[in-house]
Design a protein around this motif. Sequence first.
Motif, mmCIF file in Angstrom:
data_model
loop_
_atom_site.group_PDB
_atom_site.id
_atom_site.type_symbol
_atom_site.label_atom_id
_atom_site.label_comp_id
_atom_site.label_asym_id
_atom_site.label_seq_id
_atom_site.Cartn_x
_atom_site.Cartn_y
_atom_site.Cartn_z
ATOM 1 N N ASN A 97 45.528 61.195 -95.134
ATOM 2 C CA ASN A 97 45.955 62.423 -94.465
ATOM 3 C C ASN A 97 47.373 62.788 -94.872
ATOM 4 O OD1 ASN A 97 43.528 62.577 -93.011
ATOM 5 N ND2 ASN A 97 44.322 61.284 -91.382
ATOM 6 N N PHE A 98 47.654 64.098 -94.858
ATOM 7 C CA PHE A 98 49.017 64.535 -95.134
ATOM 8 C C PHE A 98 49.872 64.369 -93.881
ATOM 9 C CE2 PHE A 98 46.560 67.190 -98.210
ATOM 10 C CZ PHE A 98 47.086 66.628 -99.368
ATOM 11 N N LEU A 99 51.106 63.978 -94.096
ATOM 12 C CA LEU A 99 52.051 63.877 -92.986
ATOM 13 C C LEU A 99 52.299 65.259 -92.389
ATOM 14 C CD1 LEU A 99 54.600 61.448 -94.646
ATOM 15 C CD2 LEU A 99 53.063 60.883 -92.760
ATOM 16 N N GLU B 252 56.874 67.991 -89.198
ATOM 17 C CA GLU B 252 58.108 67.436 -88.645
ATOM 18 C C GLU B 252 58.471 66.124 -89.335
ATOM 19 O OE1 GLU B 252 57.169 64.753 -84.750
ATOM 20 O OE2 GLU B 252 57.394 66.891 -84.386
ATOM 21 N N THR B 253 57.466 65.341 -89.700
ATOM 22 C CA THR B 253 57.746 64.088 -90.399
ATOM 23 C C THR B 253 58.275 64.366 -91.798
ATOM 24 O OG1 THR B 253 56.002 62.969 -89.146
ATOM 25 C CG2 THR B 253 56.790 61.877 -91.133
ATOM 26 N N VAL B 254 57.706 65.352 -92.489
ATOM 27 C CA VAL B 254 58.197 65.702 -93.826
ATOM 28 C C VAL B 254 59.629 66.217 -93.744
ATOM 29 C CG1 VAL B 254 57.849 67.197 -95.839
ATOM 30 C CG2 VAL B 254 55.879 66.118 -94.722
ATOM 31 N N ARG B 255 59.918 67.037 -92.748
ATOM 32 C CA ARG B 255 61.306 67.482 -92.557
ATOM 33 C C ARG B 255 62.227 66.275 -92.364
ATOM 34 N NH1 ARG B 255 62.836 72.582 -91.574
ATOM 35 N NH2 ARG B 255 64.620 71.858 -90.372
ATOM 36 N N TYR C 220 57.711 72.697 -97.163
ATOM 37 C CA TYR C 220 57.439 71.297 -96.870
ATOM 38 C C TYR C 220 56.394 70.743 -97.836
ATOM 39 C CZ TYR C 220 59.466 73.181 -92.601
ATOM 40 O OH TYR C 220 60.277 73.827 -91.704
ATOM 41 N N PRO C 221 56.802 69.885 -98.765
ATOM 42 C CA PRO C 221 55.835 69.304 -99.699
ATOM 43 C C PRO C 221 54.705 68.573 -98.965
ATOM 44 C CG PRO C 221 58.078 68.873 -100.424
ATOM 45 C CD PRO C 221 58.182 69.451 -99.046
ATOM 46 N N LEU C 222 53.524 68.603 -99.549
ATOM 47 C CA LEU C 222 52.397 67.843 -99.017
ATOM 48 C C LEU C 222 52.574 66.382 -99.410
ATOM 49 C CD1 LEU C 222 51.170 70.705 -98.643
ATOM 50 C CD2 LEU C 222 48.964 69.719 -99.286
ATOM 51 N N VAL C 223 52.653 65.519 -98.414
ATOM 52 C CA VAL C 223 52.918 64.104 -98.652
ATOM 53 C C VAL C 223 51.811 63.268 -98.009
ATOM 54 C CG1 VAL C 223 54.546 62.207 -98.341
ATOM 55 C CG2 VAL C 223 55.407 64.550 -98.646
ATOM 56 N N PRO D 214 54.924 58.294 -101.639
ATOM 57 C CA PRO D 214 55.181 59.497 -100.834
ATOM 58 C C PRO D 214 56.405 60.275 -101.286
ATOM 59 C CG PRO D 214 55.542 57.498 -99.537
ATOM 60 C CD PRO D 214 54.880 57.078 -100.792
ATOM 61 N N LEU D 215 57.468 59.572 -101.668
ATOM 62 C CA LEU D 215 58.668 60.295 -102.108
ATOM 63 C C LEU D 215 58.445 61.003 -103.435
ATOM 64 C CD1 LEU D 215 61.505 57.810 -101.056
ATOM 65 C CD2 LEU D 215 60.803 59.926 -99.919
ATOM 66 N N ALA D 216 57.564 60.474 -104.287
ATOM 67 C CA ALA D 216 57.223 61.175 -105.525
ATOM 68 C C ALA D 216 56.506 62.486 -105.216
ATOM 69 C CB ALA D 216 56.359 60.283 -106.413
ATOM 70 N N HIS D 217 55.571 62.453 -104.258
ATOM 71 C CA HIS D 217 54.899 63.694 -103.855
ATOM 72 C C HIS D 217 55.924 64.699 -103.319
ATOM 73 C CE1 HIS D 217 50.578 62.732 -104.209
ATOM 74 N NE2 HIS D 217 50.931 61.484 -103.958
ATOM 75 N N LEU D 218 56.890 64.212 -102.581
ATOM 76 C CA LEU D 218 57.936 65.080 -102.027
ATOM 77 C C LEU D 218 58.723 65.754 -103.141
ATOM 78 C CD1 LEU D 218 59.335 65.451 -99.015
ATOM 79 C CD2 LEU D 218 61.125 64.072 -100.065
ATOM 80 N N ALA D 219 59.100 64.971 -104.152
ATOM 81 C CA ALA D 219 59.985 65.477 -105.206
ATOM 82 C C ALA D 219 59.272 66.350 -106.221
ATOM 83 C CB ALA D 219 60.662 64.302 -105.911
#
Length: 509
Positions: free
Chosen positions: A90-92, A95-98, A132-135, A149-154
């Motif tokens: 599941n994607f975070l 608020e968690t991604v923020r 907000y990136p999908l993580v 997860p941080l790679a998906h963010l970046a």
Amino acid sequence: MKEILLGMDGMTLDDLVSIARDGAQVRLTRESEERIRNTWNLVQKWLKEEKIIYGITTGFGALSDVIISREDTRRLQENILMSHAAGVGNFLDEETVRGIMALRIKDLARGHAAIRLETVQRLMELLNRKVYPLVPEKGSVGASGDLAPLAHLALVLMGQGEAFQEGRRIPGAEALRQCGLTPWQLEAGEGLSLVNGTQMTNAIGALALYDALQLSKMADIAAAMSLEVLMGSRMEFDPRIHAVRPHPGQAASADNMRRMTQNSEIVSSHRDCSRIQDAYTLRCSPQVHGATKDALHYAKRVVETEINSSTNNPLIFHETEEFLLGGNFHGQPLALAMDFLCMAISELANISERRIERLVNPKLSGLPAFLVKDGGLNSGFMIAQYTAASLVSENKILSHPACVDSIPTSANKEDHVPMAPISARKFREITRNAYYVIAIEFLCGAQGMDLFTNLKAGNGSRVAYQMIRDAVPHLENDRILSKDIETMVKLMYSGKILSQVQKNIGKLL
């Protein structure tokens, strides 16, 4: 709109909640901007000197012996993000991604990573513009940071991956276009600097910790209401008892419940009864609740230390023109704290469920069976106790520690990993379950108080009771209880019941 400055130190759990949940904007301090520039200038000097630096001029992990040519350094940054974006599940939530984005920026603001100021500012722009990136939430073992997860963010910085913007799921490139931004080309070392850190684990754990801290106070409120309804004694809250066993949390819980039940006509009405002492779920509630409070405050110290830490590798110290290879990305401090909290919050729910059983069981309470008239025709809160029992049992399973497991990764270069993200996700789920259990205790306590029509509850219990009754009516005849439980949980998360009680009896600890 509130703006929070991110610099070397000073960020609190409350600051993180303001950013993640309330949409506060972020900005770097001037000191941090200068530190980031100085570190990047040093990296450029080393590149000209063809210095061998892990992750900047070499491969990663087990491939750290592979030297990367200067011509390939840009391609290396793109490759690290694409290859490491291997998350699943599941994607975070937003608020968690923020929270993750804010914590990553905060880490980079300390100036120990190989990254340009402009790259950090780009990440801030995404956060402040609500991109907000999908993580995916699964895929990190919590060592070398939360790499996947941080790679998906970046990825979104480069116009890749996907993002949520205004509730819509769109490609990363489109999200950038709608903000007037173009895909960003990363330079040497920046890919590693974006993924090397504990920020997903800390964001999940920190937001759940904030909720758990509020829950520990509401558990005291619920327990005090149950004690009154079950004709318990206030003697167990006497400060002299807790002064001779001076655990801070125990004393705080006892003081909270003492003030909650002060001036209770219900308690006074049975002062001369034949009961010698109360059951443990009432008499030992300060000891049990208090131990959880102490665990929470230990974890808060760990979380806030991590918020204000540098978790990259290598760590660059521009003042002495050195880089050091270490392991600050290892999530063990968070893993231990989160696994401890799994047990601590499970115990709040455990003891609450036992009080619920006392409330609904006429042989233990002296009250109508399942707290409803016309028992038989009506089942009252019978199955609500089942729900509490189910959640408590689930919490026991989730309390098995994740941090005692380790599966080596990266061709055994990373031969001990903490599984910290699993600890944090378990803690988040246990906290959510515990909210439901204590919500059921609140509903049962209020239902019991309805029976004491001629006697007033204590100063704090009376306020809590009125807040509950404003949201959920008395259960006269059977109705769908799940709706009442959900309403009670929303009231708890809103903070209104806690704030109103504190207005009446003072701050709860």
